[in-house]
Design an enzyme around this catalytic site. Structure first.
Site, short mmCIF file in Angstrom:
data_model
loop_
_atom_site.label_atom_id
_atom_site.label_comp_id
_atom_site.label_asym_id
_atom_site.label_seq_id
_atom_site.Cartn_x
_atom_site.Cartn_y
_atom_site.Cartn_z
NE ARG A 19 6.21 -20.12 11.28
CZ ARG A 19 7.41 -20.68 11.37
NH1 ARG A 19 7.64 -21.63 12.23
NH2 ARG A 19 8.39 -20.26 10.58
CD GLU B 289 10.08 -15.24 -4.52
OE1 GLU B 289 10.67 -14.16 -4.45
OE2 GLU B 289 10.63 -16.32 -4.21
N GLY B 290 6.58 -11.50 -6.66
CA GLY B 290 6.28 -10.39 -7.58
C GLY B 290 6.75 -9.07 -7.00
CG ASN C 156 -12.84 -12.08 5.62
OD1 ASN C 156 -13.27 -11.43 4.68
ND2 ASN C 156 -12.26 -13.26 5.46
NE ARG D 58 -6.74 -6.51 2.00
CZ ARG D 58 -6.27 -5.38 1.47
NH1 ARG D 58 -5.04 -4.99 1.72
NH2 ARG D 58 -7.04 -4.63 0.71
CE1 TYR E 292 0.35 -8.07 -3.07
CE2 TYR E 292 1.40 -8.92 -1.10
CZ TYR E 292 0.77 -7.89 -1.76
OH TYR E 292 0.56 -6.69 -1.12
CB VAL F 90 -9.36 -5.71 9.57
CG1 VAL F 90 -10.23 -4.63 10.19
CG2 VAL F 90 -8.04 -5.82 10.34
CG ASN G 53 -1.15 -7.32 7.82
OD1 ASN G 53 0.04 -7.57 7.82
ND2 ASN G 53 -2.06 -8.22 7.48
P1 NAD Z 1 -6.62 -2.73 -3.28
O1 NAD Z 1 -6.82 -4.06 -3.89
O2 NAD Z 1 -7.77 -2.04 -2.62
O3 NAD Z 1 -6.04 -1.70 -4.35
C1 NAD Z 1 -5.30 -2.09 -5.47
C2 NAD Z 1 -5.75 -1.23 -6.66
O4 NAD Z 1 -4.96 -1.57 -7.81
C3 NAD Z 1 -7.21 -1.49 -7.04
O5 NAD Z 1 -7.85 -0.26 -7.26
C4 NAD Z 1 -7.10 -2.31 -8.31
O6 NAD Z 1 -8.24 -2.18 -9.15
C5 NAD Z 1 -5.83 -1.75 -8.92
N1 NAD Z 1 -5.17 -2.67 -9.86
C6 NAD Z 1 -4.87 -3.99 -9.65
N2 NAD Z 1 -4.25 -4.48 -10.73
C7 NAD Z 1 -4.12 -3.47 -11.63
C8 NAD Z 1 -3.58 -3.35 -12.92
N3 NAD Z 1 -3.01 -4.41 -13.55
N4 NAD Z 1 -3.63 -2.15 -13.57
C9 NAD Z 1 -4.21 -1.08 -12.97
N5 NAD Z 1 -4.76 -1.12 -11.73
C10 NAD Z 1 -4.71 -2.30 -11.08
O7 NAD Z 1 -5.41 -2.89 -2.27
P2 NAD Z 1 -4.75 -1.86 -1.23
O8 NAD Z 1 -4.86 -2.45 0.12
O9 NAD Z 1 -5.26 -0.49 -1.47
O10 NAD Z 1 -3.22 -1.97 -1.67
C11 NAD Z 1 -2.59 -0.98 -2.46
C12 NAD Z 1 -1.12 -1.32 -2.62
O11 NAD Z 1 -0.50 -1.42 -1.34
C13 NAD Z 1 -0.87 -2.64 -3.35
O12 NAD Z 1 0.25 -2.50 -4.19
C14 NAD Z 1 -0.53 -3.58 -2.22
O13 NAD Z 1 0.32 -4.62 -2.65
C15 NAD Z 1 0.15 -2.66 -1.22
N6 NAD Z 1 0.04 -3.19 0.15
C16 NAD Z 1 -1.11 -3.10 0.85
C17 NAD Z 1 -1.19 -3.62 2.15
C18 NAD Z 1 -2.44 -3.52 2.98
O14 NAD Z 1 -2.43 -4.02 4.10
N7 NAD Z 1 -3.49 -2.87 2.57
C19 NAD Z 1 -0.07 -4.26 2.71
C20 NAD Z 1 1.08 -4.36 1.95
C21 NAD Z 1 1.14 -3.82 0.68
N1 UDP Z 2 -7.33 -14.75 8.61
C1 UDP Z 2 -8.28 -15.36 9.41
N2 UDP Z 2 -9.58 -15.27 9.03
C2 UDP Z 2 -10.00 -14.62 7.94
C3 UDP Z 2 -9.03 -13.97 7.12
C4 UDP Z 2 -7.70 -14.07 7.49
O1 UDP Z 2 -7.94 -15.97 10.43
O2 UDP Z 2 -11.21 -14.59 7.68
C5 UDP Z 2 -5.91 -14.80 9.03
C6 UDP Z 2 -4.94 -15.24 7.94
O3 UDP Z 2 -4.82 -16.65 7.91
C7 UDP Z 2 -3.67 -14.55 8.40
C8 UDP Z 2 -4.16 -13.26 9.06
O4 UDP Z 2 -5.53 -13.48 9.37
O5 UDP Z 2 -3.01 -15.34 9.37
C9 UDP Z 2 -4.03 -12.05 8.17
O6 UDP Z 2 -4.63 -12.35 6.94
P1 UDP Z 2 -4.82 -11.27 5.78
O7 UDP Z 2 -5.32 -12.00 4.58
O8 UDP Z 2 -5.60 -10.11 6.30
O9 UDP Z 2 -3.34 -10.69 5.54
P2 UDP Z 2 -1.92 -11.37 5.31
O10 UDP Z 2 -1.99 -12.84 5.60
O11 UDP Z 2 -1.61 -11.10 3.88
O12 UDP Z 2 -1.06 -10.67 6.27
#
Ligand code: NAD
Ligand code: UDP
Length: 322
Positions: A271, A145-146, A188, A184, A143, A186, A172
Site C-alpha cells: 500500500r 522471500e527469494g 506501462n 512495471r 521474489y 512507469v 522502485n
Molecule cells: P531486469 O529484469 O531488467 O534485469 C535483470 C537481468 O537479469 C536481465 O538481464 C535478465 O536477463 C537477467 N537474469 C534473470 N534471471 C537470470 C538468470 N537465472 N541467470 C542469468 N541472468 C538472469 O531488472 P532490473 O530492473 O535491471 O533489476 C536488476 C536487479 O535489481 C534485480 O536483481 C532486481 O531484483 C533488483 N531490483 C530492481 C528494482 C527496480 O526498480 N528496477 C527494484 C528493486 C530491486
Molecule cells: N501499477 C499500476 N498500473 C500498471 C502497473 C502497475 O497501477 O500498469 C501499480 C501496481 O499495482 C503497484 C505500483 O503501480 O501498486 C507499482 O508497480 P510496479 O509493478 O512498478 O512495482 P512494485 O509493485 O513491484 O513496486
C-alpha cells in the site's frame, strides 16, 4: 579492476556497466537474456576490456574477478511471476553459486536486494532495521522471500566464510532501456500514453511508491561497493507519489487526451513505500540528484525514439507528491 556484473544486459545492469567501463575497468557481463537484451550492451561488444557471457546463474561458473555485482533476477512482477519456481531458483541457487564463486576467488560481492523485503510495510518510511511484513505463500513471495533468503545467504557467507559483502535494498527505479513490455508502472504508463491507449491504474491509485532515476541508483551502487559498509543500505528517492498522481503527471507530459482506466489491484500489492535514506546519506554521502520531472522526461524521450512516436513533452513544473 576486473568486475563481474550478473544480470548485466538488463535495465539497471547495463547502466552500471556503462559507468564501470567509462571508469576504465574490465567488465564481464553475465546474463541468460530472460529480460535482458544484447542491445543494451551492444556499444561495448568488441571493446578489449569487455566480455559478454550467456550463462544462467543457477549453474555454477568459474571466473577470476575482483568484484561481483549480483543483479541477475527478473524485477518486474509480470516477469518474475511468469515462472515463480525459476525466480526462486535464481534468487536462492543463483545467489548461492555467485557467493561460492566470491568465496573461492576472494572477490567482494554486492547483492542487489529490494525494498520488497519489507513486504506491505507497517512502518513508514522504511528504515533498514525494519524486518518487514511479507506473505510467505502469496504470488509475490517467489521474489520477496527469494530476496530475503538471498540476503540471509549473503550474511551467512560473510559470518561463516568471511566473504566481503555489500547488500543494497533498491526502491522502485526507472529510466531509459526499460522494456516496452516490462510491466512495471512507469514504463506501462509511458508506453500507453505514447500509443494513445488508456493508462491502467490498478486499484484506486491511492497506493504509493517512490521513484529513483537509474543514474542516481548506479552512483549509490558504486559508492557502496567501494565503501567499508556491508549494508543493508536503502537506495531510493524519498519523494513519494500516489500511483494516480504518477498517471496524471505522465498523462499531462505525454498526451492529455488519453484516458485513465481503473483495473483490479493485484494480490498483496504493497500500500505504501518510501525509503528512509538516512544511512546512505551519512555513510555514503549519497542522495538522489535527478528530480522525477527530469527523469520522466528522459525516459519518455527514450521510449519515444524506440517506439518511433514523434512529438514533444508538455511542460510540467511540478509532479504532485503526497
Ligand atoms: P531486469 O529484469 O531488467 O534485469 C535483470 C537481468 O537479469 C536481465 O538481464 C535478465 O536477463 C537477467 N537474469 C534473470 N534471471 C537470470 C538468470 N537465472 N541467470 C542469468 N541472468 C538472469 O531488472 P532490473 O530492473 O535491471 O533489476 C536488476 C536487479 O535489481 C534485480 O536483481 C532486481 O531484483 C533488483 N531490483 C530492481 C528494482 C527496480 O526498480 N528496477 C527494484 C528493486 C530491486
Ligand atoms: N501499477 C499500476 N498500473 C500498471 C502497473 C502497475 O497501477 O500498469 C501499480 C501496481 O499495482 C503497484 C505500483 O503501480 O501498486 C507499482 O508497480 P510496479 O509493478 O512498478 O512495482 P512494485 O509493485 O513491484 O513496486
Amino acid at each position: 579492476m576486473r568486475i563481474l556484473v550478473t544480470g548485466g544486459a538488463g535495465f539497471i545492469g547495463s547502466h552500471l556497466i556503462d559507468r564501470l567501463m567509462m571508469e576504465g575497468n574490465e567488465v564481464i557481463c553475465l546474463d541468460n537474456f530472460y529480460t535482458g537484451r544484447k542491445h543494451n550492451v551492444l556499444k561495448w561488444i568488441g571493446h578489449p576490456y569487455f566480455e559478454l557471457i550467456r550463462h544462467d546463474v543457477t549453474e555454477p561458473i568459474r571466473l577470476e574477478v575482483d568484484q561481483i555485482y549480483h543483479l541477475a533476477c527478473p524485477a518486474s512482477p509480470v516477469h518474475y511471476q511468469y515462472n515463480p519456481v525459476k525466480t526462486i531458483k535464481t534468487n536462492v541457487i543463483g545467489t548461492l553459486n555467485m557467493l561460492g564463486l566470491a568465496k573461492r576467488i576472494k572477490a567482494r560481492f554486492l547483492l542487489a536486494s529490494t525494498s520488497e523485503v519489507y513486504g506491505d510495510p507497517e512502518v513508514h518510511p522504511q528504515a533498514e532495521e525494519y524486518w518487514g511484513n511479507v506473505n510467505p505463500i502469496g504470488i509475490r513471495s517467489c521474489y520477496d522471500e527469494g530476496k530475503r533468503v538471498a540476503e540471509t545467504l549473503t550474511f551467512d557467507y560473510h559470518r561463516q566464510n568471511d566473504v566481503d559483502i555489500r547488500v543494497v535494498r533498491i526502491f522502485n527505479t526507472y529510466g531509459p532501456r526499460m522494456l516496452e513490455n516490462d510491466g512495471r508502472v512507469v514504463s506501462n504508463f509511458i508506453v500507453q500514453a505514447l500509443k494513445g491507449v488508456p493508462l491502467t491504474v490498478y486499484g484506486n491509485g491511492a497506493q504509493t511508491r517512490s521513484f529513483c532515476y537509474v543514474s542516481d541508483l548506479v552512483d549509490g551502487f558504486i559508492r557502496l561497493m567501494n565503501s567499508n559498509h556491508t549494508g543493508p543500505i536503502n537506495l531510493g528517492n524519498p519523494e513519494e507519489y500516489t500511483i494516480l498522481e504518477l498517471a496524471q503527471t505522465i498523462q499531462r507530459m505525454v498526451n492529455p487526451d488519453v484516458d485513465i482506466r481503473f483495473e483490479p489491484l493485484p494480490q498483496d500489492d504493497p500500500r505504501r513505500r518510501r525509503p528512509d535514506i538516512t544511512k546512505a546519506q551519512k555513510l555514503l554521502d549519497w542522495q538522489p540528484t535527478v528530480p522525477v520531472s527530469e527523469g520522466l522526461r528522459l525516459t519518455i524521450e527514450d521510449f519515444r525514439s524506440r517506439l518511433g512516436v514523434p512529438g514533444t513533452i508538455s511542460n510540467t513544473d511540478r509532479v504532485g507528491s503526497v
